[in-house]
Scaffold this active site. Structure first.
Site, short mmCIF file in Angstrom:
data_model
loop_
_atom_site.label_atom_id
_atom_site.label_comp_id
_atom_site.label_asym_id
_atom_site.label_seq_id
_atom_site.Cartn_x
_atom_site.Cartn_y
_atom_site.Cartn_z
CE1 TYR B 207 27.50 6.44 65.19
CE2 TYR B 207 26.59 5.12 63.41
CZ TYR B 207 26.94 6.34 63.92
OH TYR B 207 26.76 7.48 63.18
CB SER B 237 35.05 7.76 65.28
OG SER B 237 34.49 9.02 64.96
CG ASP B 238 29.61 5.40 61.90
OD1 ASP B 238 29.35 6.46 61.30
OD2 ASP B 238 29.03 4.32 61.65
CB CYS B 239 29.04 10.46 62.07
SG CYS B 239 30.05 10.58 60.58
CB ALA B 241 31.01 6.20 66.85
#
Lengths: 699, 699
Positions: B207, B237-239, B241
């Site tokens: 993030y 990607s992180d969720c 992010a």
């Protein structure tokens, strides 16, 4: 110490108090009065089905399940278990100077309200819809709680007095209107029995008004209690119910007036904070100081009778190790076993484990601790869910595959799921891989319960209808469509219509909320280690029948409960199958020691030993005062071996032969006819159970 | 199917797509493209310690506990268990047309961030504070998840790339500043190992920003990954992010710019909804269509490599019945047993049941399912808490008395209690009635965890300090004051300072979050059915030492973790006792097949068989680039019988002999000195363990 002696001590003690001191003792958190050697005491404790909210305790099935045992002897034993553990816990807390809430010996249990509407969220707390059964079970629990020793073991409380059964979300403002006949015939008999016969030490007033008067200050109700029935114990308000006088019922203007109204009516103890205004109420002339002192005397009488003021008692030596001891746990397990009602069995149960290599256990209540415990519960040092119980029983014998199947009521288990029914593929896969399926569905205290305590998605603590939540209905239908032999285990505290799933399932076992280790009892029944023997203490209506019933707010009994319902229902009051094949062969009304008894000859044509319940119903033929249908007047739990017989007598109280006229008077009327059977012995039940109803011959 | 072949198929497929179709495939919920025969696929799945959030699965100890096993072979086996169950669940879901979240084969695990600050709530998800251990354990788990067959069994993901370890409540806006040396020495090596050696298929961006660039669009990080390490898999990607780019980091103005920035940097897959703007980003000239198509090719390459597009694989035949099969459950139980770290033992453990007739089990984690499971967990068909495990083990042998003791962190269990510590009287009574006491305390995922997921009373998901909540500290002190022989079982995912309670207790066993049935493993260890053998993958500091450490937001390693901490700590990295008495007798550096190994002779002078972990540390004496303290460079879990010996070799990767200069380059410097021992072999640990540190002789 008898009441007279205790009251004399109490009078002497209260005489030494100032008004402020005496008034202070009338709130549930009674403070210490050091100059008189009086320790603080919190009157609020609960033991609805075992000691509640006070840490570890043996947990029985929820009250509605206790009722389903039709076993007053066991219920009395359970009352004693609760009192014994309560004593042990009181002793332990006292030794550590802990006099906080839920640490005392005054249990505000049982709840003997009549479960008149199947939607009521707190119906699970009651002994069902029948006044006679409620009185018998309630009295038994009170006897167990209070004991028969020279010192009262614990103080029981008959609640909520009177005419109280929902709707939950109206309770603080509602006026229940009940006719004199319904009062005398339905709403009051259990209270009268607990007061007159079981000598219950306390009575709790309800939140609502009844016929215009708030129940915690009702002259009409207090007249029954004190004058007609001779109640000598103390009267406690429901919690913050006196505040409702001005905030909800608007029968007073403010807290001072409410406190005055309650104390003047004879409400001795206030759960809440309204009695903080008592001294003011006396000072301004609204309340009579003598009323305050009389209530204080009653409360200290109870404390002396409990042996917790003064010299103490043998109960002070009850060690902590009795809590959850084997004997207590076994009693709870027995109750769970006896409580389960086999609603349907197309030969599926008991499970034939010779044919089952993989058993699927599916459903949101399969591994749910919440569905074991109901409301007003304690903590168990161990929980055995249905899933765990089955796993334990089948360890090394069969594979158990599990799936939660669906959320208890939400449309998906994981909030991030894009589609509803996100555990359905798993549930179906489990079913496909299994030789038989156990579907464990139902409710828990988040879906039916008390106002303020539930997260009920329907907007109140009551049920909206008799169906299970849609998430469960979709899941059940889909799993049943897989086509494996399927048993439904239903965990709920009230009448449920399983709809098509109930028709398609090969067997349905109702477990109520069976208590902390109830999953073991249910597994034992599923696997035939014992035969189910519980009977319904409430009518299981078809959901569509709700539409024809009176409004939830209508307290008239007409059209309600098995005594007044005119139509065939899903499963009637008193109904419940066994793995035996028992029936009454003959029934004869006799006199024994000058009292009427019904002599029963019963046989079990089946291959399994079983308990059964002989139920005796009475009708007053030709009487216009008699309820529509025959009503329970006696019952007895018996044990009949496979291919064996049972012969014995069932005592009948002839007062049940009376009917109640429109003015609420009991009277002889019509021709008294008795029926005896297993399960309610009318034609409809006979068709369901395959058992004949047997008319009782009169000698 | 090898990557080259898969990529060729992917290129062919993507070439047939419109831009819109290709772009649509770059969101985690990739829709079906029916005209190309492509089914929908949800990329988001989790398997941090067993398949998570997808219903029933075998649950391993939380990752930090997996690290404490120091057993890469077992961790690889666990990875295979997760992949096998993931396949079975994928097969089942697919057969039922369920392609929802958590139903795929792309697991966003493991978390190989460095647990650099003991307060980080997500530290429990990591393999600890050491880069070498993290790399070994992470690579093992990836090997297990991905398998070594012609088709990839499941796709693993190294996260969160890179330099990510709190604070949780700043993660969407925070810029982590890390020096080139700290990057190369601490933050990147595990990622490099997983990419280069374990061939991890996916990498997830963090993030936060690192050195100014958002991690999901960092040219610096992507250069390491793609150019220096040759990463060929896909980057996710992180969720949500990418949304942080404009909402949190303010490096872009809007979603279109954020999507463009990410795709241009090489972020192939978006967990979130930012890539809904990809087509717009291309149309307005911010993003390059070829980047979109390249990312789509990488994603379809993964799907082909998984055999879930095209011809399928042998894994399609994995039956559902492997889920929670005995073999898998046994592996999880073994891991739980190996994970537990015996921190202290004044001869109390194993419990001598000849002397204990009543055992008290007290504490908020004693019967807590939550404290078994940590975060990112699946569902178990059965949970065995510490209390249940002890009850099972002692059934028929001793009485077990239980009390929750206190709330996990609130000052009272029941909200209506007038006083705090409303279960203390019960806890003290249990202790008084017991011959020995097990205090089960700690945290759970409501107290340490991920931002947004916890109900942490301290205002974020991170810990405020290293102490347990005050409710537990008061309870522990009071119970210990009863004076019974007392063992503390600590369930937590990070360094905890038990304070005085830790000093007064006779023994302390750290169980981490041991997994669904972890209570059985812990009971086995308490009762001596097995010897504890886990080692700390993180330093257990004294709480007061936090004050002298860098700010939580300071990513400099100076003063952090065992490699850079100058003071004696409570329990050091690598530490852990056993019921044996094992030590290294001699250690010699040799060459074996041209590679360095340390030949170890170890003995167990104790009376119990035990596992131990040979740990080898390296120091570069005289080098200004070397960390302050010797660092782990090799380890091996071994088994030594009572009064027996173990002789064997431990391979050492000579790259660990290098140090990292200020520019982040690995270099030879100083005199390489090795130490071998059980537990970190320095003087402080030696004093704690009673074992000598043994200098490794060079031949």
């Amino acid at each position: 110490m008898d009441r007279k002696e205790a009251r004399a001590l109490a009078e002497k003690l209260v005489a030494q108090m100032t008004l402020e001191e005496a008034a202070g003792q009338l709130s549930f958190r009674a403070p210490a009065i050091e100059r008189l050697g009086i320790p603080s005491y919190d009157w609020w404790n609960e033991a609805l089905h075992g000691v509640a909210r006070a840490g570890m305790a043996t947990m029985f099935p929820q009250a509605i399940g206790m009722a389903a045992t039709f076993d007053p002897e066991l219920i009395e034993q359970l009352g004693d278990v609760a009192a014994t553990e309560g004593r042990a816990k009181y002793n332990a807390a006292s030794r550590h100077g802990d006099t906080d809430i839920y640490k005392g010996l005054t249990f505000w249990s049982p709840n003997i309200n009549i479960f008149r509407d199947p939607r009521w969220g707190r119906g699970q707390e009651t002994f069902g819809e029948d006044p006679m059964l409620t009185g018998e079970m309630g009295a038994a629990y009170v006897r167990g709680l209070q004991g028969d020793g020279p010192v009262m073991k614990a103080s029981a409380c008959a609640k909520h007095f009177a005419v109280h059964s929902g709707p939950e979300d109206l309770r603080h403002e509602f006026d229940a209107k009940a006719s004199a006949k319904d009062m005398a015939e339905t709403y009051l008999p259990a209270f009268e029995k607990l007061v007159r016969e079981a000598k219950v030490e306390s009575v709790m007033g309800a939140y609502n008004r009844t016929n215009g008067e708030p129940c915690c200050a009702s002259s009409a109700l207090m007249d029954f209690l004190r004058n007609q029935w001779g109640f000598e114990g103390h009267f406690v308000s429901d919690c913050w119910a006196i505040r409702d006088f001005h905030e909800g019922h608007h029968v007073t203007e403010n807290a001072v007036e409410s406190a005055a109204m309650a104390i003047n009516a004879g409400c001795d103890l206030n759960c809440g904070c309204s009695y903080e205004k008592l001294v003011t109420a006396v000072r301004v002339g609204l309340a009579d100081e003598s009323k305050v002192r009389e209530s204080a005397v009653r409360l200290f009488t109870t404390r002396y009778m409990l042996g917790i003021l003064g010299e103490g008692s043998e109960y002070d030596n009850i060690p902590y190790t009795v809590v959850e001891c084997d004997e207590h746990l076994e009693a709870a397990e027995k109750a769970a076993r006896e409580a389960c009602v086999l609603l349907k069995n197309d030969g599926m149960l008991p499970l034939d484990m010779d044919k089952i290599r993989t058993l699927g256990v599916i459903g949101p209540n399969a591994d749910s601790i919440s569905s074991l415990i109901g409301n007003y519960h304690g903590t168990s040092s161990r929980y055995i869910t249905v899933q765990t119980g089955i796993q334990d029983a089948l360890e090394g014998k069969a594979r158990v595959l599990c799936s939660v199947g669906c959320h208890l009521y939400k449309d998906r288990v994981d909030g991030l799921s894009a589609c509803r029914d996100d555990r359905l593929a798993e549930a179906l896969t489990v079913a496909e891989n299994s030789d038989a399926v156990i579907l464990v569905v139902g409710l828990d205290e988040t879906l039916e319960g008390e106002q303020g305590d539930t997260s009920n998605p329907y907007g109140s603590a009551d049920k909206r209808d008799l169906f299970l939540p849609e998430s469960q209905r979709r899941m059940m239908d889909a799993v049943l469509a897989v086509g494996k032999p399927t048993t439904i285990v239903l965990l709920a505290g009230s009448a449920i219509d399983l709809g098509e799933a109930g028709e398609k399932a090969d067997a349905v076992l109702l477990g109520w909320y069976p208590g902390a280790r109830g999953g073991k009892a249910i597994a034992d029944l599923l696997l035939g280690k014992a035969s189910p023997s519980g009977k319904l203490p409430v009518t299981f209506y078809r959901n569509e029948q709700l539409a024809g019933m009176p409004e939830f707010t209508d307290y008239s009994m007409k059209g309600r409960t098995y005594r007044y319902f005119a139509h065939e229902v899903l499963y009637p009051f008193g109904y419940g199958l066994t793995y035996g094949d028992a029936s009454v062969c003959s029934a004869v009304l006799e006199q024994k020691d000058g009292k009427p008894v019904v002599r029963i000859e019963a046989e079990n044509a089946g291959d399994m030993d079983t308990d059964e319940v002989v139920e005796i119903y009475v009708q007053n033929e030709g009487s216009s005062f008699a309820p529509l249908n025959p009503r329970l007047c006696a019952f007895k739990r018996i044990r009949i071996p496979a291919h064996g017989t049972w012969t014995g007598t069932v005592p009948v109280d002839p007062r049940h032969f009376l009917v109640v006229d429109e003015d609420g008077h009991r009277t002889q009327d019509g021709k008294v006819v008795l029926y005896a059977g297993m399960g309610q012995p009318d034609a409809r039940t006979a068709a369901l159970t395959g058992h004949k109803a047997v008319p009782v011959k009169t000698m």
